[in-house]
Design an enzyme around this catalytic site. Structure first.
Site, short mmCIF file in Angstrom:
data_model
loop_
_atom_site.label_atom_id
_atom_site.label_comp_id
_atom_site.label_asym_id
_atom_site.label_seq_id
_atom_site.Cartn_x
_atom_site.Cartn_y
_atom_site.Cartn_z
N ALA A 1 4.15 1.39 -0.96
CA ALA A 1 5.37 1.26 -1.76
C ALA A 1 5.07 0.61 -3.10
CB ALA A 1 6.42 0.44 -1.00
N GLU B 1 10.03 -9.73 -17.50
CA GLU B 1 8.69 -9.24 -17.15
C GLU B 1 8.26 -8.13 -18.10
OE1 GLU B 1 9.79 -9.97 -12.54
OE2 GLU B 1 8.61 -8.18 -12.97
N PRO C 1 0.83 -1.22 0.00
CA PRO C 1 0.00 0.00 0.00
C PRO C 1 0.86 1.26 0.00
CG PRO C 1 -0.92 -1.63 1.50
CD PRO C 1 0.37 -2.20 0.99
N THR D 1 5.53 1.59 -13.75
CA THR D 1 4.70 2.51 -14.55
C THR D 1 5.52 3.03 -15.73
OG1 THR D 1 5.35 4.54 -13.40
CG2 THR D 1 3.50 3.30 -12.44
C1 LIG Z 1 -4.06 -5.08 -11.96
C2 LIG Z 1 -2.75 -4.89 -11.28
C3 LIG Z 1 -1.91 -5.99 -11.14
C4 LIG Z 1 -0.69 -5.85 -10.48
N1 LIG Z 1 0.09 -6.96 -10.28
C5 LIG Z 1 1.18 -6.86 -9.47
C6 LIG Z 1 1.91 -8.02 -9.09
O1 LIG Z 1 1.62 -9.13 -9.51
N2 LIG Z 1 2.94 -7.88 -8.23
C7 LIG Z 1 3.31 -6.66 -7.74
O2 LIG Z 1 4.24 -6.60 -6.96
N3 LIG Z 1 2.66 -5.54 -8.10
C8 LIG Z 1 1.59 -5.62 -8.94
N4 LIG Z 1 0.89 -4.49 -9.27
C9 LIG Z 1 1.32 -3.20 -8.73
C10 LIG Z 1 1.93 -2.26 -9.76
O3 LIG Z 1 3.15 -2.74 -10.21
C11 LIG Z 1 1.99 -0.88 -9.13
O4 LIG Z 1 0.68 -0.43 -9.02
C12 LIG Z 1 2.84 0.09 -9.91
O5 LIG Z 1 4.18 -0.28 -9.85
C13 LIG Z 1 2.68 1.52 -9.43
O6 LIG Z 1 2.77 1.63 -8.05
P1 LIG Z 1 1.69 2.46 -7.22
O7 LIG Z 1 0.37 1.88 -7.60
O8 LIG Z 1 2.06 2.43 -5.82
O9 LIG Z 1 1.77 3.90 -7.81
P2 LIG Z 1 2.74 5.08 -7.33
O10 LIG Z 1 4.12 4.56 -7.27
O11 LIG Z 1 2.19 5.69 -6.13
O12 LIG Z 1 2.63 6.07 -8.55
C14 LIG Z 1 1.59 7.06 -8.71
C15 LIG Z 1 1.93 7.90 -9.93
O13 LIG Z 1 3.16 8.59 -9.70
C16 LIG Z 1 4.06 8.33 -10.74
N5 LIG Z 1 5.43 8.27 -10.24
C17 LIG Z 1 5.90 7.56 -9.17
N6 LIG Z 1 7.21 7.73 -9.06
C18 LIG Z 1 7.61 8.53 -10.07
C19 LIG Z 1 8.86 9.06 -10.50
N7 LIG Z 1 9.99 8.77 -9.88
N8 LIG Z 1 8.86 9.85 -11.60
C20 LIG Z 1 7.74 10.15 -12.26
N9 LIG Z 1 6.54 9.67 -11.90
C21 LIG Z 1 6.47 8.87 -10.82
C22 LIG Z 1 3.64 6.98 -11.28
O14 LIG Z 1 4.10 6.80 -12.60
C23 LIG Z 1 2.14 7.08 -11.20
O15 LIG Z 1 1.66 7.77 -12.31
C24 LIG Z 1 -0.31 -4.59 -9.97
C25 LIG Z 1 -1.15 -3.49 -10.16
C26 LIG Z 1 -2.35 -3.63 -10.78
C27 LIG Z 1 -3.23 -2.43 -10.92
#
Ligand SMILES: Cc1cc2nc3c(=O)[nH]c(=O)nc-3n(C[C@H](O)[C@H](O)[C@H](O)COP(=O)(O)OP(=O)(O)OC[C@H]3O[C@@H](n4cnc5c(N)ncnc54)[C@H](O)[C@@H]3O)c2cc1C
Lengths: 258, 388
Positions: B136, B249, B134, B372
């Protein structure tokens, strides 16, 4: 126990199927060529038996143009141990008689206890090939079986006809042909595809089999001419105003049908 | 454009996947997956029997031994996604072969491989990879799930979120903090098993799309995990291990993007040539024709890029930043293609019974997960200029 399955490659029934107006042959280049489904079911009969009886050898035999290698490989990938592919330019347009001679000669080389074929192909629709092969080999044949039981030294099954279902059996070696009432065949898996690459695939020519396709002393069916079917013309419509029976009889008489 | 990366084995395998979909992954079954929010285990096991999943498991453990050759995986992706109803299966298969199995193959101890890989090859054991928490996501180093060393193992506390296959998984490769700080060597990967006391993973999340593939929240309360479940056997390797598998991946997500784009083009061609407006097929309007031309060209370029990346990956030469380029570029193009495809379907493109609509919502996450697309660009930029 050695089971040889007769496999045929045909133009996919669900795809385009055309005859060349020049050669009178199916256009293989434009169609999607696949193993005839009923021959796959024949293969399933053999493979299912082999699964349950260790030491059973299943061998696929096909007479087909060079391009049919993919289909031959599929037989091996499904589980046949070995395959024989008879290819020869002299076989282009071969009739049932010649094809049966070729298959019988190939079977003589391969050796067999049981030959399993489909009852009839979806392209040629001859339906007599298995019986012809049996005749040439001098072994009994059970054709059009909707159910098959192999129990050495016998093969038995249900032969379907319009009037009755007949229980038939024969002593091996024998030839049987099956209908599409038999179970859908298995399909290959990844391991089957890989294993197929290491399996023996023997390619034979007419020379290898000692067969002369041009032998004029044999009776052969050959294609003399081919024409596009004329477009359908509108039929005659008879409206009944009391004399329909007479009109109908007149129409049939006119067309020399009665 | 004719692709040249496949040989006759791949084409024979393509027929296997097509036949599998026809017999085992019917539209009716896919409806059930949507209703249940997960792909049934029988289908996964049948897919394993046919070698459609388990491709990355080495042969000596019952798999196909294709971890270093992505081509069979790519064929599976293409043919599972093409008909449009079976995307959930592509998800389940992808997690197993590209996200879970590789960690055991690359870093597992002999005992770990012996114990898990044969069962993963048959899908008796399904895996998942849990990094995100949540608090990270992109910023993985702020992960707070801790694994405290105790006698004979670790005690894990914390939670993970958005974990693909997280509910159905029997074995979760879990990114945990075994050190005190947040340096790379403070993290490790632990194999956490379904049924371990204190491990709860039945909370399925309700998503915008991909309804047939489970995504779950995982909670760990004083979960005891034995030493033998530490991937590789030495703590502090977690970050390095993650880095090693990232190219795969990302390549995998890129390949999905290309395959979905190609399928979308096929559906759109079919639709626009049969749909009539103003007395002619929609495909007769110049706008439609030009859009279709753009889509077709994009699909060609996507495959050219994926095929090149697959070849490099096969030689062990696809770098993390190259894979990051592939991931963001392909999924960005996919999104454009799908948006265009939806537009050309008119109102029907907004109806869930149409494959294009499902593909559209399913694809939205492709630019978010696996890192992302912003983070991908950041990685690429860093490879160009350093951190400045
Ligand atoms: C359907 C689904 C399946 C998934 N499956 C998996 C899985 O199997 N295993 C797993 O571990 N995770 C999984 N994830 C998690 C996914 O990898 C994360 O949601 C993703 O890495 C983004 O993290 P966050 O949601 O915390 O967004 P945040 O990191 O909070 O990002 C929010 C926004 O800020 C931007 N941002 C963050 N940091 C920066 C930066 N340095 N520079 C510019 N922009 C930035 C991001 O691009 C995004 O637009 C899944 C997610 C979904 C929705």
């Amino acid at each position: 126990m050695k089971i040889v399955v007769l496999m045929k490659e045909v133009p996919n029934t669900y795809g385009e199927r055309t005859l060349s107006l020049e050669t009178g042959l199916a256009e293989r280049a434009t169609s999607d060529n696949v193993l005839d489904e009923v021959t796959e079911r024949a293969m399933e009969v053999a493979l299912a038996y082999a699964d349950a009886h260790e030491g059973t050898q299943v061998h696929a035999l096909t007479v087909a143009p060079e391009g049919a290698t993919t289909s031959v490989r599929k037989c091996l990938a499904m589980g046949a141990e070995a395959a024989t592919h008879v290819v020869d330019d002299g076989l282009v347009g071969a009739d049932l008689g010649l094809t049966a001679e070729v298959i019988a000669a190939a079977l003589g080389r391969i050796g067999f206890d049981l030959v399993v074929a489909g009852n009839q192909s979806t392209d040629g629709m001859g339906g007599v090939l298995p019986a012809m092969v049996a005749e040439l080999l001098g072994v009994p044949h059970l054709t059009n079986l909707s159910e098959v039981t192999i129990a050495e030294p016998e093969v038995a099954g249900t032969r379907v006809s319009d009037d009755a279902d007949v229980q038939v059996s024969a002593t091996l070696p024998a030839v049987v042909s099956v209908t599409d009432a038999l179970p859908e065949a298995r399909f290959p898996n990844f391991k089957g595809i890989m294993a197929a690459k290491k399996k023996p695939l023997d390619v034979l020519s007419l020379d290898d089999l000692g067969i002369d396709a041009e032998d004029m002393t044999a009776s052969r069916t050959i294609m003399l001419a081919i024409d596009q079917r004329p477009p359908r013309t509108a039929g005659v419509k008879i409206t009944d105003s009391g004399d329909a029976g007479t009109q109908l009889a007149g129409f049939l008489a006119e067309n020399q049908l009665i | 454009m004719q692709r040249d990366v496949y040989d006759e084995d791949h084409e024979a395998f393509r027929e296997v996947v097509k036949e599998f979909i026809k017999r085992y992954a019917t539209p009716e079954k896919a409806k059930q997956w949507d209703a249940d929010g997960e792909v049934d285990r029988d289908t996964m096991q049948a897919a394993a029997e046919h070698g459609i999943v388990g491709l990355s498991v080495p042969e000596e453990y019952g798999g196909a031994g294709m971890l270093h050759d992505f081509r069979f995986r790519c064929v599976a992706i293409e043919e599972i996604l093409r008909p449009g109803h079976a995307a959930a299966l592509a998800g389940g298969v992808g997690i197993q072969d590209d996200l879970a199995v590789p960690y055991l193959v690359h870093f597992g101890t002999d005992e770990q491989k012996q114990k898990w890989l044969p069962k993963m090859a048959t899908c008796e054991v399904l895996g998942a990879l849990a990094m995100t928490e949540p608090g990270a996501g992109s910023d993985l180093r702020s992960a707070r799930t801790t694994a405290k060393k105790v006698d004979g193992g670790y005690v894990v506390n914390g939670s993970k979120i958005f974990i693909s296959s997280g509910k159905t998984a029997d074995l979760v490769v879990t990114f945990v903090k075994t050190g005190e700080g947040n340096r790379p060597d403070d993290f490790s990967l632990l194999l956490i098993e379904d049924g371990m006391e204190g491990f709860v993973h039945d909370k399925k999340l309700v998503k915008m799309g991909s309804h047939g593939h489970d995504t779950a929240e995982l909670n760990f309360t004083d979960v005891f995990v034995p030493d033998e479940n530490l991937i590789g056997g030495t703590p502090g390797q977690g970050f390095v291990q993650l880095m090693k598998n990232l190219p795969l991946e990302r390549l995998s997500i890129g390949a999905v993007a290309a395959a979905v784009s190609e399928a979308a083009l096929e559906w759109t061609l079919e639709y626009t040539t049969s749909r009539q407006a103003f007395g002619q097929p929609v495909s007769a309007f110049q706008n439609t024709r030009f859009r279709l031309a753009d889509m077709a060209t994009t699909v060609d370029v996507l495959w050219a890029y994926i095929d090149r990346a697959m070849t490099l990956y096969g030689k062990g030469e696809l770098t993390a930043d190259e894979a990051a380029k592939v991931k963001y570029w392909c999924t960005d193009r996919e999104w454009e293609v799908l948006d265009q495809a939806v537009q050309l379907h008119g109102g029907y493109g907004y109806m869930m019974e149409y494959p294009i609509t499902r593909a559209f919502v399913d694809a939205r996450v492709h630019r978010i997960y696996g890192g992302t697309n912003e983070v991908m660009r950041e990685i690429v930029a860093r490879s160009l200029t350093g951190r400045k």
